[in-house]
Design a protein around this motif. Structure first.
Motif, short mmCIF file in Angstrom:
data_model
loop_
_atom_site.label_atom_id
_atom_site.label_comp_id
_atom_site.label_asym_id
_atom_site.label_seq_id
_atom_site.Cartn_x
_atom_site.Cartn_y
_atom_site.Cartn_z
N GLY A 1 0.79 -1.24 -0.10
CA GLY A 1 0.04 -0.06 0.06
C GLY A 1 0.67 1.25 -0.10
N PHE A 2 2.04 1.12 -0.71
CA PHE A 2 2.79 2.38 -0.68
C PHE A 2 2.23 3.66 -1.12
CE2 PHE A 2 5.68 -1.24 -1.48
CZ PHE A 2 6.50 -1.01 -0.25
N GLY A 3 2.12 4.86 -0.21
CA GLY A 3 1.41 5.92 -0.78
C GLY A 3 0.08 6.08 -0.50
N SER A 4 -0.76 4.71 -0.15
CA SER A 4 -2.25 4.75 -0.37
C SER A 4 -2.62 4.11 0.85
CB SER A 4 -2.40 4.10 -1.72
OG SER A 4 -3.87 3.86 -1.89
N ILE A 5 -2.47 4.38 2.14
CA ILE A 5 -3.25 4.00 3.14
C ILE A 5 -4.21 4.73 3.76
CG2 ILE A 5 -0.72 2.87 3.52
CD1 ILE A 5 -0.56 4.97 5.97
N GLN A 6 -4.97 4.18 4.57
CA GLN A 6 -6.04 5.31 5.23
C GLN A 6 -5.32 5.85 6.30
OE1 GLN A 6 -8.74 2.33 7.23
NE2 GLN A 6 -10.21 2.41 5.45
N PRO A 7 -5.77 7.15 6.35
CA PRO A 7 -5.01 8.12 7.51
C PRO A 7 -5.44 7.51 8.87
CG PRO A 7 -6.20 9.28 5.91
CD PRO A 7 -6.64 8.04 5.65
N VAL A 8 -4.28 7.51 9.73
CA VAL A 8 -4.30 7.50 10.96
C VAL A 8 -5.10 8.51 11.88
CG1 VAL A 8 -3.03 6.75 12.93
CG2 VAL A 8 -2.14 6.09 10.83
N THR A 9 -6.10 8.06 12.57
CA THR A 9 -7.14 9.09 13.09
C THR A 9 -6.91 8.67 14.65
OG1 THR A 9 -9.04 7.84 12.81
CG2 THR A 9 -8.44 9.54 11.32
N LYS A 10 -7.29 9.69 15.41
CA LYS A 10 -7.01 9.64 16.97
C LYS A 10 -8.41 9.07 17.44
CE LYS A 10 -9.06 14.10 18.32
NZ LYS A 10 -8.83 15.24 19.03
N PRO A 11 -8.26 8.15 18.28
CA PRO A 11 -9.46 7.36 18.67
C PRO A 11 -10.43 8.41 19.55
CG PRO A 11 -7.85 6.93 20.44
CD PRO A 11 -7.17 7.94 19.11
N SER A 12 -11.98 7.80 19.36
CA SER A 12 -12.98 8.91 19.97
C SER A 12 -13.22 8.34 21.42
CB SER A 12 -14.09 8.61 19.18
OG SER A 12 -14.64 7.40 19.03
N ASN A 13 -13.50 9.26 22.24
CA ASN A 13 -13.88 8.55 23.63
C ASN A 13 -12.63 8.26 24.42
OD1 ASN A 13 -16.54 9.78 23.17
ND2 ASN A 13 -17.14 7.59 22.24
N ALA A 14 -11.41 8.33 24.19
CA ALA A 14 -10.56 8.16 24.75
C ALA A 14 -10.39 9.13 26.28
CB ALA A 14 -8.93 8.52 24.19
N THR A 15 -9.83 8.32 27.22
CA THR A 15 -9.53 8.84 28.51
C THR A 15 -8.16 8.91 28.96
OG1 THR A 15 -9.95 6.77 29.84
CG2 THR A 15 -12.00 8.32 29.16
N LYS A 16 -7.93 9.75 30.06
CA LYS A 16 -6.45 9.94 30.44
C LYS A 16 -6.22 8.56 31.10
CE LYS A 16 -6.21 14.62 31.15
NZ LYS A 16 -5.84 15.83 32.15
N ALA A 17 -5.07 7.98 30.88
CA ALA A 17 -4.66 6.49 31.46
C ALA A 17 -4.47 6.68 32.96
CB ALA A 17 -3.19 6.24 30.95
N PRO A 18 -4.73 5.80 33.78
CA PRO A 18 -4.73 5.61 35.23
C PRO A 18 -3.42 5.66 35.59
CG PRO A 18 -5.83 3.90 34.58
CD PRO A 18 -5.74 4.55 33.29
N ASP A 19 -2.90 5.85 36.70
CA ASP A 19 -1.53 5.92 37.19
C ASP A 19 -1.20 4.31 36.96
OD1 ASP A 19 -1.43 8.62 37.63
OD2 ASP A 19 -1.50 8.33 39.63
N SER A 20 -1.93 3.34 37.26
CA SER A 20 -1.62 1.82 37.36
C SER A 20 -1.16 1.50 36.00
CB SER A 20 -2.83 1.03 37.79
OG SER A 20 -4.04 1.25 36.95
N VAL A 21 -1.62 2.07 34.88
CA VAL A 21 -1.27 1.62 33.55
C VAL A 21 0.19 1.81 33.33
CG1 VAL A 21 -1.34 2.16 31.12
CG2 VAL A 21 -3.42 2.01 32.58
N TYR A 22 0.98 2.88 33.86
CA TYR A 22 2.19 3.01 33.76
C TYR A 22 3.22 2.10 34.21
CZ TYR A 22 0.62 7.41 32.32
OH TYR A 22 -0.33 8.31 31.51
N ASP A 23 2.71 1.24 35.03
CA ASP A 23 3.23 -0.18 35.46
C ASP A 23 3.56 -1.08 34.53
OD1 ASP A 23 3.73 0.65 38.21
OD2 ASP A 23 1.74 -0.31 38.65
#
Length: 259
Positions: free
Chosen positions: A234-256
């Motif tokens: 798919g060189f030069g012809s891919i779907q654009p990467v878009t940010k996810p909808s309804n994302a939330t901030k990661a809780p501190d526990s995720v950083y483990d």
């Protein structure tokens, strides 16, 4: 190939990856690699094909065992995504990343017990605060927050003994000890392979325009975890990467998972 999965906090676990490419979509203008690539020395032609992946968008696939996934990368937009699913040490895993520099999102599912431990909700995207990371080495980003999935980084400095079978097929060896990304072999794998990890056989294929379409590392004779197959489409012809909808901030526990 055993992938370094410090990124998911599975200490001592190694993942093996297969992947499917993304779906073709909107086109982007690209520059042809070199029309005369077949006239170049083999090492120069192959390194040029790898380097060209830094200047065009593409889908990528990985195949190495019990984990499957895929993704796409758009260097110009400094964006990428990656999905991996499968089984590691009898634990079912599912994880995905979206990078739109300087932001990084993550979602994961590792079963009820680990999900509760890390504060994960299957299917829920989490915005990662990079100031809470002690290192980005186990994540698909560089220190500036741009995507760095390890797909091309794995091969830029470690190719040796490159020969051309014909205009589009190459052989040689790759130094796997130079890998420093989430696609790198685990420390245990490298330690067990010893000096042999510095010269793992590979085969590679380019298209008529000199663009890398497949790269297969065959380390089965050394350690099965030193084997991987990458595909590029798919060189030069891919779907654009878009940010996810309804994302939330990661809780501190995720950083483990990452630190």
């Amino acid at each position: 190939m055993a992938l370094t999965i410090a990124a998911v906090g599975l200490a001592g676990c190694e993942t093996e990856v297969t992947t499917g490419p993304g779906t073709p979509g909107q086109a982007r203008a690209i520059k042809p690699v070199q029309a005369s690539a077949s006239a170049l020395p083999p090492a120069e032609a192959l390194k040029g094909a790898v380097k060209a992946l830094d200047t065009t968008s593409y889908n990528f696939g990985i195949k190495a065992g019990e984990v499957s996934g895929g993704g796409r990368i758009d260097p110009a937009a400094k964006s990428a995504n990656m999905q991996l699913t499968g089984e590691v040490e009898k634990i079912s895993i599912s994880m995905a990343y979206i990078v739109i520099a300087p932001n990084l999102w993550f979602k994961g599912d590792f079963g009820d017990e680990l999900n509760q431990h890390w504060g994960l909700k299957p299917g829920a995207w989490l915005l990662i605060d990079k100031t809470k990371l002690t290192s980005t080495a186990s994540l698909p980003i560089n220190d500036a927050g741009a995507p760095e999935l390890g797909v091309t980084e794995l091969f830029k400095d470690g190719l040796s003994a490159v020969e051309r079978a014909d205009a589009t097929h190459f052989t040689g060896t790759v130094d796997m000890t130079l890998a420093n990304s989430i696609l790198a072999p685990s420390e245990d794998t490298l330690k067990g392979a010893g000096a042999k990890a510095k010269a793992v056989p590979f085969t590679a294929t380019t298209d008529a325009e000199g663009r890398l379409t497949s790269f297969k590392i065959d380390g089965a004779g050394i350690d099965p975890n030193l084997s991987m197959e990458l595909t590029f489409t798919g060189f030069g012809s891919i779907q654009p990467v878009t940010k996810p909808s309804n994302a939330t901030k990661a809780p501190d526990s995720v950083y483990d998972l990452f630190n």
